[in-house]
Design a protein around this motif. Structure first.
Motif, PDB file in Angstrom:
ATOM      1  N   ASP A 284     -28.254  41.715  26.869  1.00 25.41           N
ATOM      2  CA  ASP A 284     -29.561  42.005  26.276  1.00 25.41           C
ATOM      3  C   ASP A 284     -30.592  41.064  26.900  1.00 25.41           C
ATOM      4  O   ASP A 284     -30.742  39.914  26.496  1.00 25.41           O
ATOM      5  CB  ASP A 284     -29.484  41.806  24.762  1.00 25.41           C
ATOM      6  CG  ASP A 284     -30.804  42.117  24.068  1.00 25.41           C
ATOM      7  OD1 ASP A 284     -31.772  42.484  24.756  1.00 25.41           O
ATOM      8  OD2 ASP A 284     -30.857  41.982  22.828  1.00 25.41           O
TER       9      ASP A 284
ATOM     10  N   ARG B 289     -25.456  44.096  17.726  1.00 20.78           N
ATOM     11  CA  ARG B 289     -25.521  43.234  18.893  1.00 20.78           C
ATOM     12  C   ARG B 289     -24.639  42.007  18.697  1.00 20.78           C
ATOM     13  O   ARG B 289     -24.294  41.649  17.574  1.00 20.78           O
ATOM     14  CB  ARG B 289     -26.965  42.837  19.189  1.00 20.78           C
ATOM     15  CG  ARG B 289     -27.800  43.986  19.735  1.00 20.78           C
ATOM     16  CD  ARG B 289     -29.197  43.547  20.122  1.00 20.78           C
ATOM     17  NE  ARG B 289     -29.988  43.136  18.971  1.00 20.78           N
ATOM     18  CZ  ARG B 289     -31.252  42.735  19.040  1.00 20.78           C
ATOM     19  NH1 ARG B 289     -31.866  42.686  20.219  1.00 20.78           N
ATOM     20  NH2 ARG B 289     -31.914  42.377  17.948  1.00 20.78           N
TER      21      ARG B 289
ATOM     22  N   PHE C  80     -33.374  38.609  25.255  1.00 21.22           N
ATOM     23  CA  PHE C  80     -33.016  37.353  24.601  1.00 21.22           C
ATOM     24  C   PHE C  80     -33.134  36.198  25.593  1.00 21.22           C
ATOM     25  O   PHE C  80     -32.645  36.295  26.736  1.00 21.22           O
ATOM     26  CB  PHE C  80     -31.584  37.441  24.072  1.00 21.22           C
ATOM     27  CG  PHE C  80     -31.096  36.196  23.398  1.00 21.22           C
ATOM     28  CD1 PHE C  80     -31.445  35.923  22.086  1.00 21.22           C
ATOM     29  CD2 PHE C  80     -30.279  35.284  24.069  1.00 21.22           C
ATOM     30  CE1 PHE C  80     -30.992  34.769  21.453  1.00 21.22           C
ATOM     31  CE2 PHE C  80     -29.821  34.140  23.455  1.00 21.22           C
ATOM     32  CZ  PHE C  80     -30.184  33.875  22.135  1.00 21.22           C
TER      33      PHE C  80
ATOM     34  N   TRP D 111     -29.946  35.025  28.149  1.00 18.12           N
ATOM     35  CA  TRP D 111     -29.193  33.839  27.738  1.00 18.12           C
ATOM     36  C   TRP D 111     -30.097  32.611  27.653  1.00 18.12           C
ATOM     37  O   TRP D 111     -31.172  32.569  28.247  1.00 18.12           O
ATOM     38  CB  TRP D 111     -28.025  33.584  28.676  1.00 18.12           C
ATOM     39  CG  TRP D 111     -28.390  33.386  30.117  1.00 18.12           C
ATOM     40  CD1 TRP D 111     -28.896  34.330  30.971  1.00 18.12           C
ATOM     41  CD2 TRP D 111     -28.285  32.183  30.869  1.00 18.12           C
ATOM     42  NE1 TRP D 111     -29.103  33.777  32.217  1.00 18.12           N
ATOM     43  CE2 TRP D 111     -28.727  32.470  32.185  1.00 18.12           C
ATOM     44  CE3 TRP D 111     -27.837  30.908  30.576  1.00 18.12           C
ATOM     45  CZ2 TRP D 111     -28.756  31.518  33.194  1.00 18.12           C
ATOM     46  CZ3 TRP D 111     -27.860  29.951  31.581  1.00 18.12           C
ATOM     47  CH2 TRP D 111     -28.321  30.258  32.866  1.00 18.12           C
TER      48      TRP D 111
ATOM     49  N   LEU E 240     -23.813  37.903  19.614  1.00 18.76           N
ATOM     50  CA  LEU E 240     -24.175  36.590  20.132  1.00 18.76           C
ATOM     51  C   LEU E 240     -22.897  35.895  20.579  1.00 18.76           C
ATOM     52  O   LEU E 240     -21.933  35.803  19.807  1.00 18.76           O
ATOM     53  CB  LEU E 240     -24.867  35.759  19.059  1.00 18.76           C
ATOM     54  CG  LEU E 240     -26.330  36.086  18.766  1.00 18.76           C
ATOM     55  CD1 LEU E 240     -26.792  35.293  17.547  1.00 18.76           C
ATOM     56  CD2 LEU E 240     -27.215  35.786  19.960  1.00 18.76           C
TER      57      LEU E 240
ATOM     58  N   ARG F 112     -26.849  37.028  24.486  1.00 13.19           N
ATOM     59  CA  ARG F 112     -26.825  38.157  23.545  1.00 13.19           C
ATOM     60  C   ARG F 112     -26.504  39.434  24.306  1.00 13.19           C
ATOM     61  O   ARG F 112     -27.065  39.689  25.372  1.00 13.19           O
ATOM     62  CB  ARG F 112     -28.158  38.286  22.803  1.00 13.19           C
ATOM     63  CG  ARG F 112     -28.093  39.254  21.621  1.00 13.19           C
ATOM     64  CD  ARG F 112     -29.308  39.107  20.718  1.00 13.19           C
ATOM     65  NE  ARG F 112     -30.522  39.619  21.323  1.00 13.19           N
ATOM     66  CZ  ARG F 112     -31.749  39.388  20.858  1.00 13.19           C
ATOM     67  NH1 ARG F 112     -31.908  38.623  19.773  1.00 13.19           N
ATOM     68  NH2 ARG F 112     -32.806  39.886  21.446  1.00 13.19           N
TER      69      ARG F 112
END
Length: 839
Positions: free
Chosen positions: A539, A511, A542, A547, A513, A531
């Motif tokens: 994702d 993944r 997260f 965000w 960031l 993420r």
């Protein structure tokens, strides 16, 4: 004997290789652009984004792929989507072909070639007809016209092709408008053979003092040609249809001497589209101006050109959409015993589809009383074209772009017979793509991927105040990774005008960031981190829906870097304006939990803040082995490094109360990056900061590459360079180191050099000396991509070599465009070729 001799030669070669390697110093000696990456080590890529585009015409090929003509403010062309709704990466570039004229219509030949028609972009008096044919892969068909294109100038100005139809013998019939300076705008029609040669053409004035425009050409089974459109004058307009013989003689047996007109008692009317029906009738669609507003207008003519009174009440139907003062038919489709109309409704600002019975009455079995309204994202959407696709109704048009205010994307929506969105197409029946571009792209950071490829982050946007995160993935050979996002790129907007990605970190599970800056509701910038899954999908587990945003103190905050600690917690480094401290800009370090929440155990409520002077700016952050954090930046024209304990408090044994500074030559210095060296010459950790130092003057041309090494107590490491510092002048112009990386025992500084700037890199040995054997041409190199401003944002070592990622400006392309730019360098093969392969 021969065998022994061969062994002896091999041993000599091996010994020579070893001696050369030792003499060269580091194992990476002799780097040069890697021919296995892109084109001679270089990759450039444009970013695509919304600049006002929308589908204006569609056709479907034998593989059920949707081919669309799209037109935008700064780009136009042809796109192709697979039957599922995904862009077809095997067509053109990422599913699109950019053309240099305004496209209006297209048709697909049985062999898959695509004919596109339109007109020049620019002043009306300079327009000519433009007709292009593309091969099935989107490349120009050189066998057609002049290198794949025809330009037809009727009377010297004001001409545009608006419609194209394919005859049974393969010839093309094109209709539109032509401006005659003596009589005005006329119906225009031309016939071309399969190679694009002009066979016959004619322009007809229907009435004196009117502008006569053929919006749709149709070919009857007996090869006669119908042009449907309008005749417009200052007092109004009417629907008009002319029928021609195959040789373009007017068919006087149609209507009145070849012309049929339709007027509405409510007011002027115009035709935007037309269809041939199975019984030979002609269906017209457009609008009526009934003085108060525009209403949908349908009319049906018999095969002889008379109003068909079996349609509606007298051959004409006018329909008002409740609550909407402006609506008009843009496209027509007859499918499954129903008439469908793509309706342009600027007030509702959604896709509107109307379903009529064969008799011209709204069909209550379709949608809501015969109407379907489709809202993509709450912004302005316009339906402009319609066709049949896999037994369903496909509508195309323009869709409001969430990431750029007042811009539009290409939009497609597929409906079932009942009017419901078809879940088997696109995402829940919808597909939205920003195709037009290309738009300027900035690269701010990059990271290697598991397969040796690279992922870059940055931002893109058509305007300075409207930007979005941009993630781009490349395979190990430099080609876009089409499995990532949309043909290798992902854009993300978090509901703000400004979204700029500044840093990226790849987690152990693949993944990503991505941290940067977003403009908050109060109109000021905040820290933000999002993420993404490995395939570029946001994702949503997260933070808040994928965000997290951190507002330091209600004013302007700027993020520059992020690091991930061993326990998964996230560090964000930058600075903020703190109104409570006389409006000064201070260093700021933020820590989030692994799920994106502020970590209250760090600093004060998750934020550690340090004020050195009134104008502090962070460059980068890194981690020491024991868990301490170093933040580097600039203040009052000097380098500054700050050391924090793991809880966000200052490590007061470092420098002066946790802060160390360095002034190179008594001039203005500015730090851009730093890196922690794990074990420098067996003496433990060291911190290397790089950027620029001014050497004796105040102009950019006095700026040089600069590096300084600190030990863990904040003092300059005297065994590095000259008293801990290195300053190198690479050119007579501006030189700035922008990033640093470790490669074996070497330090590689990457940046810009010269005016205009070029990619540049400098290799230093562990003790800060220029390493003349690192690159094939010495300790440094510069590379010009397109003769204008080029600069790397980061440098990475590992994987397949040394990689510099940044941007380059290409003034000779697309009116000037800034591209994502990668340069990979690997060990030169010239050593082996020169020593072992020369005769």
């Amino acid at each position: 004997m021969a065998f022994e001799r061969e062994r002896e030669i091999c041993m000599i070669r091996w010994m020579l290789f070893v001696s050369l390697s030792v003499a060269a110093g580091p194992a990476v000696a002799g780097l040069e652009p890697d021919p296995a990456f892109g084109e001679d080590g270089r990759v450039t890529r444009v970013a695509f984004g919304p600049t006002g585009e929308g589908v204006v015409a569609m056709d479907v090929d034998a593989q059920d792929r949707v081919v669309s003509a799209y037109s935008g403010l700064s780009g136009r062309g042809v796109s192709r989507h697979l039957a599922s709704g995904m862009l077809d990466g095997n067509f053109g570039t990422g599913g699109r072909v950019v053309l240099d004229f305004a496209v209006r219509d297209l048709v697909i030949q049985p062999d898959g070639r695509i004919v596109v028609v339109g007109g020049d972009v620019g002043a009306l008096l300079e327009q000519d007809w433009r007709i292009a044919r593309l091969l099935p892969d989107g490349s120009p068909d050189a066998s057609f016209g002049d290198g794949g294109e025809i330009v037809l100038d009727w009377f010297g100005s004001g001409d545009e092709a608006l419609s194209v139809a394919l005859a049974a013998d393969g010839s093309l019939v094109v209709g539109g408008r032509a401006f005659d300076p003596n009589t005005g705008t006329a119906f225009a029609v031309a016939v071309f053979d399969v190679q694009g040669s002009l066979l016959v053409w004619r322009a007809d004035k229907l009435f004196a003092g009117t502008a006569d425009i053929c919006n749709r050409v149709l070919i009857q089974p007996d090869d006669r040609i119908i042009c449907a459109g309008l005749a417009r004058n200052p007092g109004g307009a009417l629907m008009a249809v002319v029928r021609y013989e195959a040789d373009l003689d007017v068919d006087t047996g149609f209507g009145t001497d070849g012309l049929a007109t339709v007027t509405f008692p409510e007011g002027p009317a115009e035709t935007n589209d037309a269809l041939l029906l199975s019984g030979g009738e002609i269906l017209l669609g457009g609008f009526v101006d009934d003085t108060d507003d525009y209403a949908l207008a349908l009319a049906r003519l018999t095969a002889a050109g008379a109003l068909d009174e079996e349609f509606s009440t007298d051959g004409r139907a006018m329909v008002h959409i409740p609550g909407s003062p402006t609506e008009l038919v843009r496209g027509l489709l007859v499918h499954g015993g129903r008439i469908y109309a793509a309706v342009l409704d600027e007030v509702r600002s959604d896709f509107i589809v109307a379903g009529f019975t064969p008799g011209g009455v709204l069909d209550g079995a379709f949608g809501d009383s015969g109407l379907v309204e489709i809202d993509f994202n709450g912004l302005a959407d316009l339906s402009l074209a319609i066709t049949e696709h896999q037994g369903q109704v496909l509508v195309g048009g323009s869709v409001g772009a969430e990431q750029l205010a007042a811009q539009t994307d290409l939009g497609l929506a597929r409906l079932t017979a009942s009017g419901a969105l078809d879940p088997d197409f696109g995402l829940g029946g919808l597909r939205q793509d920003g195709l037009t571009g290309p738009v300027t792209a900035w690269t701010t950071d990059a990271v290697f991927r598991d397969d040796g490829g690279v992922l870059t982050v940055g931002y893109t946007g058509a305007t300075l105040s409207s930007r979005e995160f941009l993630l781009s993935a490349f395979d190990v050979d430099g080609s876009p990774d089409t499995a990532f996002g949309q043909e290798g790129s992902v854009t993300a907007d978090f509901g703000n005008d400004k979204n700029e990605a500044r840093a990226v970190a790849r987690l152990a599970d693949g993944r990503l960031l991505v941290a940067g800056v977003v403009r908050g509701a109060g109109g000021t910038d905040d820290f933000a981190v999002a993420r993404f899954l490995a395939d570029g999908t946001l994702d949503t587990s997260f933070g808040s829906s994928g965000w997290s945003v951190v507002d330091l103190d209600g004013s302007a905050d700027t993020l520059h870097d992020l690091e991930v600690q061993a326990d998964g917690r996230i560090l964000l480094g930058g600075e903020g304006y703190f109104p409570g401290s006389s409006g000064t800009r201070d260093f700021a370090l933020v820590r989030l939990s692994s799920d994106g929440a502020l970590d209250p155990s760090f600093g004060s409520g998750g934020v550690a803040r340090v004020s050195v002077d009134t104008f502090d700016e962070t460059a980068a952050i890194d981690l020491l082995a024991g868990g301490d954090i170093v933040l580097g930046g600039s203040s009052s024209g000097d380098y500054v490094v700050i050391r924090f304990n793991g809880d966000g408090s200052l490590e007061t044994s470092f420098g002066t109360a946790g802060v160390a500074s360095h002034d190179f030559l008594g001039q203005y210095d500015f730090m851009r990056d730093l890196v922690v060296v794990d074990d420098w010459q067996g003496k433990g950790e060291r911190i290397v900061a790089v950027g620029m130092a001014r050497n004796g003057g105040s102009s950019p041309s006095d700026e040089d590459f600069a590096a300084v090494m600190f030990d863990t107590d904040g003092s300059p490491e005297t065994g590095f360079g000259s008293a801990g510092q290195v300053v190198v002048d690479l050119s007579a112009g501006q030189d700035q180191a922008l990033a640093v990386a470790l490669m074996d025992s070497n330090l590689v500084l990457a940046g810009r050099s010269g005016s205009p700037s070029d990619f540049a890199a400098l290799a230093l040995t562990a003790d800060g000396q220029a390493d003349a054997a690192f690159f094939t041409d010495g300790s440094s190199f510069t590379l010009d991509f397109a003769g204008s401003s080029d600069e790397p944002a980061t440098v990475l070592s590992g994987g397949a070599g040394l990689l510099l990622a940044g941007q380059s400006f290409h003034p000779g392309e697309l009116g000037g465009i800034q591209k994502i730019t990668l340069l990979r360098m690997a060990v030169s093969q010239r050593l082996f070729e020169d020593r072992f392969e020369s005769p």
